[in-house]
Design an enzyme around this catalytic site. Structure first.
Site, mmCIF file in Angstrom:
data_model
loop_
_atom_site.group_PDB
_atom_site.id
_atom_site.type_symbol
_atom_site.label_atom_id
_atom_site.label_comp_id
_atom_site.label_asym_id
_atom_site.label_seq_id
_atom_site.Cartn_x
_atom_site.Cartn_y
_atom_site.Cartn_z
ATOM 1 N N GLU A 70 -92.662 41.580 36.922
ATOM 2 C CA GLU A 70 -93.398 42.751 36.426
ATOM 3 C C GLU A 70 -94.313 43.347 37.499
ATOM 4 O O GLU A 70 -94.845 44.437 37.315
ATOM 5 C CB GLU A 70 -94.167 42.407 35.141
ATOM 6 C CG GLU A 70 -95.481 41.624 35.316
ATOM 7 C CD GLU A 70 -95.289 40.107 35.439
ATOM 8 O OE1 GLU A 70 -94.164 39.663 35.742
ATOM 9 O OE2 GLU A 70 -96.286 39.369 35.248
ATOM 10 N N ILE A 115 -98.260 34.220 42.052
ATOM 11 C CA ILE A 115 -99.718 34.308 41.969
ATOM 12 C C ILE A 115 -100.222 33.022 41.323
ATOM 13 O O ILE A 115 -100.068 32.836 40.123
ATOM 14 C CB ILE A 115 -100.159 35.510 41.095
ATOM 15 C CG1 ILE A 115 -99.486 36.814 41.549
ATOM 16 C CG2 ILE A 115 -101.676 35.628 41.075
ATOM 17 C CD1 ILE A 115 -100.085 37.480 42.733
ATOM 18 N N GLU A 164 -103.663 33.766 32.144
ATOM 19 C CA GLU A 164 -104.184 32.399 32.136
ATOM 20 C C GLU A 164 -103.623 31.664 30.927
ATOM 21 O O GLU A 164 -103.943 32.002 29.783
ATOM 22 C CB GLU A 164 -105.712 32.406 32.129
ATOM 23 C CG GLU A 164 -106.313 32.688 33.492
ATOM 24 C CD GLU A 164 -105.734 31.781 34.586
ATOM 25 O OE1 GLU A 164 -105.667 30.555 34.374
ATOM 26 O OE2 GLU A 164 -105.326 32.306 35.642
ATOM 27 N N HIS A 218 -93.422 36.739 39.199
ATOM 28 C CA HIS A 218 -93.786 37.927 38.414
ATOM 29 C C HIS A 218 -92.917 39.143 38.720
ATOM 30 O O HIS A 218 -93.326 40.006 39.495
ATOM 31 C CB HIS A 218 -95.239 38.309 38.696
ATOM 32 C CG HIS A 218 -96.230 37.299 38.252
ATOM 33 N ND1 HIS A 218 -96.600 37.142 36.942
ATOM 34 C CD2 HIS A 218 -96.921 36.364 38.938
ATOM 35 C CE1 HIS A 218 -97.481 36.165 36.832
ATOM 36 N NE2 HIS A 218 -97.696 35.663 38.042
ATOM 37 N N ARG A 223 -98.976 23.238 36.420
ATOM 38 C CA ARG A 223 -99.823 24.429 36.586
ATOM 39 C C ARG A 223 -100.313 24.501 38.025
ATOM 40 O O ARG A 223 -100.557 23.484 38.661
ATOM 41 C CB ARG A 223 -101.032 24.369 35.647
ATOM 42 C CG ARG A 223 -100.672 24.585 34.190
ATOM 43 C CD ARG A 223 -101.926 24.582 33.330
ATOM 44 N NE ARG A 223 -102.810 25.694 33.673
ATOM 45 C CZ ARG A 223 -104.095 25.765 33.307
ATOM 46 N NH1 ARG A 223 -104.635 24.796 32.613
ATOM 47 N NH2 ARG A 223 -104.815 26.799 33.647
ATOM 48 N N CYS A 236 -94.626 32.974 34.510
ATOM 49 C CA CYS A 236 -95.786 32.248 35.015
ATOM 50 C C CYS A 236 -96.547 31.559 33.885
ATOM 51 O O CYS A 236 -96.076 30.543 33.377
ATOM 52 C CB CYS A 236 -96.673 33.193 35.832
ATOM 53 S SG CYS A 236 -97.893 32.343 36.837
#
Lengths: 292, 226
Positions: free
Chosen positions: B194, B156, B69, B192, B127, B100
């Site tokens: 990762e 995400i 976040e 992402h 965002r 992100c």
């Protein structure tokens, strides 16, 4: 694990190392976001009030949920009653980011949980031990949390559940392959998931703590015991200074292994919520025994 | 462009194949997917440093700002005095990679809603550009700089890069918008890597960090750490 399921656990991955706070309205949601919460959990009453007032605790009203969604930029979670898949359909339709099928609300089904595979929205479920965690994952939960004892302000049950899960996980890893079916039977959990967990030594979804967190030290304790994030329910808005306490708990989760920081964040917070002694509570007042 | 960071082969060490004691890479560990980034780096032979305080930036060649976040991480940057040290880290030549939320923190301008950012990457970013979790999605996109196969995308609650400055190179696009960008030694993805098995973007970042180390080593007369 299917690639689509990765989208669900992926959001849980993004919430790691954070605090998720129970809120009942937009004002509380903004306080939580300003304090640095990674997400807010919408519910009609915080657990301490549910415990005090009794009656049937249900999903928060759509108006309240809409108001909360519109007031913050962080993900919004909301609770549904165990087995109440229509409440979950309503939350999904409203664009809630995560659904908590929660023992804190009055169960709608005393036998079955929701088939969470049937939903696009990810679900979090509570558990007290590994078998319960794996059953919920089998039903499609993308995130597991301890049940603890919600609304008690007492961390003892969350600690018990974190230790129990950790202990059972470690024991699974030393079993031989031909012992896993029997383990699956004892755990009352799906064999394929038991095998996966025995191989990896960890749950296939993130594991957070919840139930009884009242102080920054409680939050750091959960993290040191292996939780990857912390849910805070009544602990914030039942304390004398919610803003400061919310900030302090956020910082304690990040700096959970840094005692100097924990000293700093634990000062000047006013009074924590008043706690309950669970050992002397009548069995029927426990929330953690709901859903199994 | 191989998976092995080329810059590590240019150092004074003999042998000149990937060094076992190579780059010093940090992962900002305030919140989010930092452990997953550290796991990718481990697969590439790097034991990352978890950065929670400014002092931990000392001597790093590169820093990854993970997904999570951005509003939460920003609170820590501002309140715990990490904001200026991160800008200084960039100014002094350290390599940065944001995924992100990390991309949001690196940007020049953040919208939806507006929030403060480090301003070390000349992009404007929205965002939750695709919407809420129900709009989270998977995909693949070509990335000529990294070759075949296409990059797997996990979005995400991802942001959307709505504008890029003249020095920003767009390395991959998704739905017609930049999704993987580079400006000098700063990389950003709105998705992402990762969360996937594809380590190519991290390997590419290690190359930049290697160049960063070489450049600063040159400036300070041959020492490796800054």
């Amino acid at each position: 694990m299917s690639t689509e399921f990765r989208l669900k656990t992926g959001l849980a991955d993004m919430l790691k190392g954070g605090a998720i706070m129970d809120v009942t309205n937009a004002e509380q949601a903004r306080i939580a976001e300003d304090a640095g919460a990674v997400s807010v959990m919408a519910l009609e009453r915080v657990p301490a009030d549910i415990r005090r007032d009794g009656g049937v605790a249900r999903m928060s009203s759509p108006e309240k949920i809409r108001e909360i969604i519109e007031s913050v930029s962080i993900p919004v979670m909301a609770k549904v009653r165990i087995g109440h898949f229509v409440e979950a359909q309503i939350l999904q339709e409203m664009g809630v980011d995560f659904v908590d099928e929660s023992e804190v609300l009055t169960p709608a089904d005393e036998e079955n949980h929701i088939d969470k595979h049937a939903f696009e929205v990810p679900f979090v479920c509570g558990c007290r031990n590994l078998g319960e965690a794996l059953r919920r994952i089998g039903e499609g939960a993308a995130l597991i949390r301890t049940k603890g004892e919600a609304g008690s302000g007492n961390i003892v049950e969350a600690v018990r559940h974190l230790r129990q899960i950790g202990n059972e996980l470690r024991r699974l890893t030393i079993l031989t392959d031909d012992e896993l079916m029997s383990a699956s039977k004892e755990l009352r959990a799906p064999y394929e998931i038991v095998r996966m967990v025995a191989r990896d030594g960890r749950l296939p979804v993130p594991n957070f703590a919840a139930g009884g967190v009242a102080t920054p030290a409680d939050a750091a304790l959960c993290m040191q015991l292996g939780a990857e994030s912390v849910f805070v329910g009544s602990g914030i808005f039942k304390s004398t200074d919610p803003e400061q306490r919310a900030k302090a708990i956020v910082k304690a989760v990040t700096h959970y292994r840094d005692p100097a920081m924990l000293v700093e964040v634990s000062m000047g917070l006013g009074e924590p919520m008043r706690g309950l002694d669970i050992a002397t509570m009548p069995e029927e007042e426990l929330l953690q025994t709901r859903g199994n | 462009m191989g998976a092995i960071p080329e810059a590590t082969t240019a150092g004074p060490r003999p042998g000149s194949v990937p060094s076992p004691a190579p780059l010093r890479i940090g992962v900002l560990a305030l919140q989010g997917s930092f452990a997953l980034h550290a796991a990718v780096l481990r697969r590439l032979g790097i034991e990352a440093v978890e950065v929670r305080r400014a002092a931990a930036l000392e001597g790093l060649d590169g820093l990854i700002i993970p997904g999570g976040e951005s509003s939460t991480m920003l609170k820590f940057l501002v309140e715990e005095n990490l904001f200026d040290p991160l800008v200084a880290f960039h100014r002094d030549g350290g390599a940065l990679y944001g995924t992100c939320a990390g991309a949001i923190l690196l940007a020049r301008t953040v919208e939806n809603p507006a929030q403060e950012s480090l301003g070390v990457l000349d992009i404007e970013i929205q965002r939750n550009g695709y919407g809420r979790q129900l709009e989270s999605h998977l995909g693949t996109c070509p990335c000529p700089a990294l070759g075949e196969p296409d990059l797997p995308l996990v979005m995400i609650r991802g942001p959307v890069i709505s504008d890029t400055g003249p020095r920003v190179e767009v390395l991959a696009e998704w739905r017609g918008q930049p999704a993987f960008v580079r400006e000098g030694k700063v990389l950003a993805t709105t998705f992402h890597p990762e969360l996937t098995d594809d380590t190519r973007i991290h390997a590419y970042f290690l190359e930049l960090a290697g160049e960063a180390r070489e450049a600063t080593a040159g400036k300070t007369g041959g020492t490796i750490s800054r």
